[in-house]
Design an enzyme around this catalytic site. Sequence first.
Site, PDB file in Angstrom:
ATOM      1  N   SER A  42      35.440 -76.023  -6.717  1.00  0.00           N
ATOM      2  CA  SER A  42      34.321 -76.443  -7.558  1.00  0.00           C
ATOM      3  C   SER A  42      34.095 -77.962  -7.457  1.00  0.00           C
ATOM      4  CB  SER A  42      34.555 -75.993  -9.004  1.00  0.00           C
ATOM      5  OG  SER A  42      33.352 -75.972  -9.731  1.00  0.00           O
ATOM      6  N   ASP A 154      32.057 -69.715  -8.053  1.00  0.00           N
ATOM      7  CA  ASP A 154      33.015 -70.807  -8.261  1.00  0.00           C
ATOM      8  C   ASP A 154      34.456 -70.422  -7.907  1.00  0.00           C
ATOM      9  OD1 ASP A 154      34.859 -72.612  -9.752  1.00  0.00           O
ATOM     10  OD2 ASP A 154      32.978 -73.453 -10.500  1.00  0.00           O
TER      11      ASP A 154
END
Length: 266
Positions: A42, A154
């Site tokens: 991320s 993510d």
Amino acid sequence: MKQKPKIGLALGSGASRGFAHIGVIKVLEDVGIQPDYIAGSSMGSIIGALYAAGMTPNMMEGIASNISAKLCYDVGFSRRGFMQGKRLEELIRFLTRDKDFKDLSIPLSVTAVDLITNERVIIREGKVYKGVRASVSIPGLFQPVHDGDRVLIDGGILERVPVNVVRDMGADVVIGVDVAFRGKHRPPENFIETILQTMEVMELEIMKHNVPNDDIIICPEVYLANPMSLDSVETAVEAGKKAALKSIDKLKALVQADQDRNTSRV
């Protein structure tokens, strides 16, 4: 003859708190540590990509401190996500100079999760900006990335700080940076905070069972009222430096051990 130990840097997720990664990298450079491998999840994938592409910590901080949220966030009103992610993708493309993973100065892996197979996906080939875009696809906020039969979101969901990824790349010593907020969250004021706080609770629980005891884990203490804000870059960077300095003895020991190995070869 003993070989120089390979150092891996694992940069974790955490939205804008991830700017603390920049402060940690500054301290690593100050003590003479240059990672041989980088893995990012991320926000950690963004900082890792910029660093691996040759950008200095000072350059990263300068850009982050002066960038407009309009260049990063594009509201899409899709059922699949609040933001399209095209602006962020183009920004990463520009900042990494449209490089492929194979062209980076430091080998980089970024993580994502495939919603179809429920598996972690490690991206280390192709265009860097495309891999980073997949890794930052926070569910509900950024629209997921469709890659063939895969639907990528993510990477922090399954491995908040990708220490195992960077170890699999070949690292003998792993320095992980976890920017999770470990205090009490304030009551969420909107759906974005609800999503981010929910993910953090889940990721922190997974983290407890996912990090080998022999890794160096640096945990900057960064509290941001709005974890998507770009207004507290300096605060986050300083928190990263402060946290890294708490581990300075361990970091210096890495450098000294390397020097001792080199001396023994002479």
